[in-house]
Write an enzyme that holds these catalytic residues in place. Sequence first.
Site, PDB file in Angstrom:
ATOM      1  N   GLU A 270       0.794  -1.196  -0.074  1.00  0.00           N
ATOM      2  CA  GLU A 270       0.050   0.043   0.075  1.00  0.00           C
ATOM      3  C   GLU A 270       0.742   1.409   0.040  1.00  0.00           C
ATOM      4  O   GLU A 270       1.892   1.220   0.907  1.00  0.00           O
ATOM      5  CB  GLU A 270      -0.876  -0.010   1.213  1.00  0.00           C
ATOM      6  N   ASP A 304      -3.920   4.569  -1.613  1.00  0.00           N
ATOM      7  CA  ASP A 304      -4.516   5.256  -0.419  1.00  0.00           C
ATOM      8  C   ASP A 304      -4.259   6.869  -0.569  1.00  0.00           C
ATOM      9  O   ASP A 304      -5.297   7.291  -1.094  1.00  0.00           O
ATOM     10  CB  ASP A 304      -3.863   4.902   0.987  1.00  0.00           C
ATOM     11  N   LYS A 328     -11.175   5.006   1.966  1.00  0.00           N
ATOM     12  CA  LYS A 328     -11.174   5.284   3.281  1.00  0.00           C
ATOM     13  C   LYS A 328     -12.454   6.079   3.456  1.00  0.00           C
ATOM     14  O   LYS A 328     -12.405   7.116   3.271  1.00  0.00           O
ATOM     15  CB  LYS A 328      -9.936   6.331   3.357  1.00  0.00           C
ATOM     16  N   CYS A 358      -7.999   4.373  12.137  1.00  0.00           N
ATOM     17  CA  CYS A 358      -7.649   3.884  13.431  1.00  0.00           C
ATOM     18  C   CYS A 358      -8.383   5.021  14.297  1.00  0.00           C
ATOM     19  O   CYS A 358      -8.829   4.795  15.518  1.00  0.00           O
ATOM     20  CB  CYS A 358      -6.432   3.879  13.978  1.00  0.00           C
TER      21      CYS A 358
END
Length: 415
Positions: A270, A304, A328, A358
Amino acid sequence: MQIKDVLLAPGTGAFFYDDQAAIKTGATQDGFIYASEPKTTGFTSIRVPASSLSIGLVLTDDSVVWGDMMGVQYSGAGGRDPLFESAQISDLTSRVVAPRLREIDASHFRDSCTKVFRPVEHQRLPLSVEYGVSQALLRAAAHLRRMTMAEIICAEFDLPLPRCRVPIYCQSGDAREINVDKMILKAVDVLPHGLINSRQKFGAGGQTFMEFVKWVTTRTRQIGRPGYHPVLHFDVYGWIGQEIGLDPQSIADFVCRVADTVPDFTLNIESPADFGSTPAQIENYAKIVSILDNRGSSARIVVDERCNTLKDIRLFAEAKAAHLVQIKTPDVGSIADTARAVLICKENKVGAYVGGSCTETDLSAQASVHVSVATQADMMLAKPGMGVDEAFSIVGNEQDRLLAILNRRATKNVS
């Protein structure tokens, strides 16, 4: 109208907002904090406790359904929205969003999102607002129609009821070795993330990173149960490009060398590099993907940074500028757009990974599970937080409960 009142409750995210620019340029760690000065606008320190804002919709039967707004860990980086400010978001939600919510038919999810998320003075609402409010709207539709959130997504996007589980991906945070052991013992589908976000963790020429990759595979064989064979997924935060340069051929060569060290495993890499803009990212990632495909490599490139909104995701998918797109969720905005993003990836034969951050909450994670299962994404992130146990439990248990309900529905329909 089914929504008779709107509640707002300040809350916390499950981790911290971090200044990625400062960390990338060598910020000094002092225990859990960073001692250096921040570089990204809005950050008063490099590491800031994550805040969130819950929105509750009071329905006509006095039930309250909730959604949570928040930013992502690396807010303000890679074209993302700036640092989440709870007071500003609360003011905007009260003034603009709450009056709109009282005027809609909340039993129709997609239509509700369209009406509530209209631009304000030609500006799109903050993506965090779309994200949290859409979770509440999805729960409202599910409550009013006596369905699961997944069934609402299936009904409104004309999808069959799913019966297959979506693989779960866990992230290690800085406690890499301990958390890798936890993941292996719990037979996580995809692991370990690794948080390779500094020169120290990547190493000169990537040597430290390559040693870590080999250690993960060795550890998997040592303590994993017979037959356990996870997908390996490492987030390198652009460090391949930073360390060896931004030439697509050189980056592909490095990725192939890593894959060759773990020939029996599928390897996801990633964010191998950050080319500075979305168009440049698309152009160069497409070249890297093409080189790997032509070589028949088992390595897969995951995008990402620079791929945030639904529009971005469509551009990457259509250009085949990744093997797997991280959707995301707080950056995409409305959770309806997360569903659309998965379907766009599938249409273009690109992998769809419903990710997030997170810094999210239990509520946002559970809503993401329903969208992931309904659209049959290729994998989904165990969230929130940077540990393994709590996030894997929240996401895994929600998926298992959901599939139990859906399997019962399918059985009843057959009989």
